[in-house]
Scaffold this active site. Structure first.
Site, PDB file in Angstrom:
ATOM      1  N   LYS A   1       0.852  -1.199   0.000  1.00 17.76           N
ATOM      2  CA  LYS A   1       0.000   0.000   0.000  1.00 17.76           C
ATOM      3  C   LYS A   1       0.886   1.248   0.000  1.00 17.76           C
ATOM      4  O   LYS A   1       2.093   1.163   0.255  1.00 17.76           O
ATOM      5  CB  LYS A   1      -0.909  -0.011   1.228  1.00 17.76           C
ATOM      6  CG  LYS A   1      -0.157   0.068   2.551  1.00 17.76           C
ATOM      7  CD  LYS A   1      -1.085  -0.114   3.742  1.00 17.76           C
ATOM      8  CE  LYS A   1      -0.306  -0.116   5.036  1.00 17.76           C
ATOM      9  NZ  LYS A   1      -1.169  -0.478   6.187  1.00 17.76           N
TER      10      LYS A   1
ATOM     11  N   TYR B   1      17.632  29.395   9.346  1.00 18.13           N
ATOM     12  CA  TYR B   1      16.428  30.129   9.752  1.00 18.13           C
ATOM     13  C   TYR B   1      16.224  30.063  11.266  1.00 18.13           C
ATOM     14  O   TYR B   1      16.383  28.998  11.869  1.00 18.13           O
ATOM     15  CB  TYR B   1      15.196  29.515   9.082  1.00 18.13           C
ATOM     16  CG  TYR B   1      15.092  29.805   7.617  1.00 18.13           C
ATOM     17  CD1 TYR B   1      15.031  31.110   7.138  1.00 18.13           C
ATOM     18  CD2 TYR B   1      15.030  28.761   6.701  1.00 18.13           C
ATOM     19  CE1 TYR B   1      14.916  31.366   5.778  1.00 18.13           C
ATOM     20  CE2 TYR B   1      14.905  29.005   5.337  1.00 18.13           C
ATOM     21  CZ  TYR B   1      14.852  30.316   4.881  1.00 18.13           C
ATOM     22  OH  TYR B   1      14.733  30.564   3.551  1.00 18.13           O
TER      23      TYR B   1
ATOM     24  N   MET C   1      13.764  24.165   3.185  1.00 15.49           N
ATOM     25  CA  MET C   1      13.051  23.487   2.096  1.00 15.49           C
ATOM     26  C   MET C   1      13.986  22.643   1.230  1.00 15.49           C
ATOM     27  O   MET C   1      13.661  21.520   0.847  1.00 15.49           O
ATOM     28  CB  MET C   1      12.310  24.505   1.221  1.00 15.49           C
ATOM     29  CG  MET C   1      11.480  23.848   0.140  1.00 15.49           C
ATOM     30  SD  MET C   1      10.707  24.998  -0.983  1.00 15.49           S
ATOM     31  CE  MET C   1       9.304  25.536  -0.043  1.00 15.49           C
TER      32      MET C   1
HETATM   33  C1  PLP Z   1      -0.432  -1.599   6.730  1.00 19.45           C
HETATM   34  C2  PLP Z   1      -1.033  -2.844   7.222  1.00 19.45           C
HETATM   35  C3  PLP Z   1      -0.224  -3.942   7.544  1.00 19.45           C
HETATM   36  C4  PLP Z   1       1.287  -3.883   7.552  1.00 19.45           C
HETATM   37  O1  PLP Z   1       1.724  -3.295   8.752  1.00 19.45           O
HETATM   38  P1  PLP Z   1       3.273  -3.156   9.110  1.00 19.45           P
HETATM   39  O2  PLP Z   1       3.282  -2.575  10.462  1.00 19.45           O
HETATM   40  O3  PLP Z   1       3.849  -2.226   8.098  1.00 19.45           O
HETATM   41  O4  PLP Z   1       3.853  -4.511   9.013  1.00 19.45           O
HETATM   42  C5  PLP Z   1      -0.848  -5.115   7.911  1.00 19.45           C
HETATM   43  N1  PLP Z   1      -2.198  -5.205   7.971  1.00 19.45           N
HETATM   44  C6  PLP Z   1      -2.997  -4.162   7.671  1.00 19.45           C
HETATM   45  C7  PLP Z   1      -4.475  -4.320   7.774  1.00 19.45           C
HETATM   46  C8  PLP Z   1      -2.450  -2.950   7.297  1.00 19.45           C
HETATM   47  O5  PLP Z   1      -3.256  -1.917   7.010  1.00 19.45           O
END
Ligand code: PLP
Length: 364
Positions: free
Chosen positions: A35, A256, A304
């Site tokens: 994801k 800054y 930046m």
């Molecule tokens: C993102 C996610 C994972 C992976 O989690 P990690 O901590 O990156 O291993 C597993 N299950 C679900 C439902 C997630 O949304």
């Protein structure tokens, strides 16, 4: 010459980390969680390193299309399921397995026209209180799904809130087990932290584990344990170069807000990396960086396009010298992404996901 900042994705590290997960959760199938564009690494860029997973878990239909476009015919799981009824058409077309976490998603399935029944993952809210059916409503949802001609196999799923911390997972495992004991179907419970810490327990690793962060080489329970403890290698290096050098005298300030003051003569390097590259602005004075593979620290505020670093431990550093913001330096020294993340008050996840579009990325 282009601006010298560069990210590199390490294919061998991804393979190594995946193997580490398999070792920690023996005989479980592994969802490679890709994801958020593979946690900022790029789905296409991690492909060679992660194609050894048994399936891919993600949230976006467009990302699922990209995984199919890479030629993957195996399982793909939508971790949040569908967002509206017409998403189910794409699930049918691309043969996507999808999470079902609420009644509305069952309603959508009940009116969906498909020749091919869907494989679904029914999600229980076992205590995290984000997505999923409350335990007392779980079996009702299962019965409803089981009666639908649109549904083929029902797998069972939950997600842990504290797999990385002192609370642990025992309470949630118990809730899940009590409700699902006699239900058929495959199970998936564990993220990276649960897989690494508790994957030896068959009930915890279950049929599938769902590691994300560990595959990318960040320790899910940092700072209790670091990546070296779990034998994880960085999947991403963010590197740049020194583009300027300044010689400070006592009482000179940097950047800054002048929030760093030299207490004596100090040589500093100006590095082509700033928050517009995804480097967190919260990484103030003291945040570790590697200059020519030698550990030193940021001084002053991240701006930046630039940061400023203390060159005292690397007197030979000059214009063009390599700077590693996280990952592996040319001399092999590793700065785990978890270290600057912690210095900036966040976690490795956020840094890798925030890598900016303008940073060129190479795959090696
Ligand atoms: C993102 C996610 C994972 C992976 O989690 P990690 O901590 O990156 O291993 C597993 N299950 C679900 C439902 C997630 O949304």
């Amino acid at each position: 010459m282009p601006r010298p900042i560069q990210a590199t994705i390490h294919t061998e590290s991804l393979r190594h980390n995946l193997a580490r997960i398999r070792l920690a959760a023996p005989d479980a199938k592994v969802w490679g969680v890709v994801k958020a564009n593979a946690y900022g690494h790029g789905i296409e860029r991690v492909w060679e390193g992660m194609r050894g997973a048994d399936g891919f878990a993600l949230l976006d239909l467009q990302e699922a299309e990209r995984v199919r476009a890479l030629g993957w015919r195996g399982p793909i799981l939508l971790l949040e399921g569908v967002f509206e009824a017409r998403d189910l058409e794409l699930c049918s077309r691309l043969n996507l397995w999808h999470t079902v976490h609420c009644d509305e998603q069952i309603d959508m399935l009940a009116t969906h026209k498909t020749h091919q029944p869907h494989r679904v993952f029914l999600k229980m809210n076992s205590g995290m209180n984000r997505l999923g059916f409350a335990p007392q409503r779980f079996r009702g949802a299962w019965t409803r799904l089981d009666a639908l001609p649109q549904v083929d196999e029902i797998s069972l799923m939950t997600h842990f809130s504290d797999a990385d911390g002192p609370r642990g997972i025992a309470q949630q495992v118990k809730v899940f087990e009590d409700i699902t004991r006699d239900l058929p179907g495959e199970r998936t419970l564990s993220n990276s932290a649960a897989s690494l810490r508790f994957g030896a327990e068959p009930m915890v690793r279950a049929d599938w584990v769902r590691p994300g962060i560990a595959v990318y080489g960040s320790a899910p329970d940092f700072p209790d344990h670091d990546a070296a403890h779990w034998n994880l290698l960085p999947a991403m290096t963010l590197a740049s170069r020194i583009i300027g050098v300044q010689h400070l005298a006592a009482d000179d300030t940097v950047g800054y807000g002048s929030n760093f003051t030299a207490d004596g003569p100090l040589r500093i390097g100006v590095v082509a990396c700033g928050y517009a590259d995804g480097y967190p602005r919260h990484c103030n004075t003291g945040t570790p960086v590697l200059v020519d593979g030698v550990r030193t620290r940021i001084v002053g505020r991240v701006s930046m396009d630039m940061i400023t670093v203390d060159l005292s431990p690397v007197p030979h550093a000059a214009l063009g010298t390599e700077v590693t913001l996280w990952g592996r330096a040319s001399n092999g020294t590793v700065l785990p992404i978890d270290e600057p993340a912690r210095a900036g008050g966040t976690v490795g996840y956020e840094l890798m996901c925030a890598l900016a579009q303008r940073v060129p990325v190479a795959v090696e």
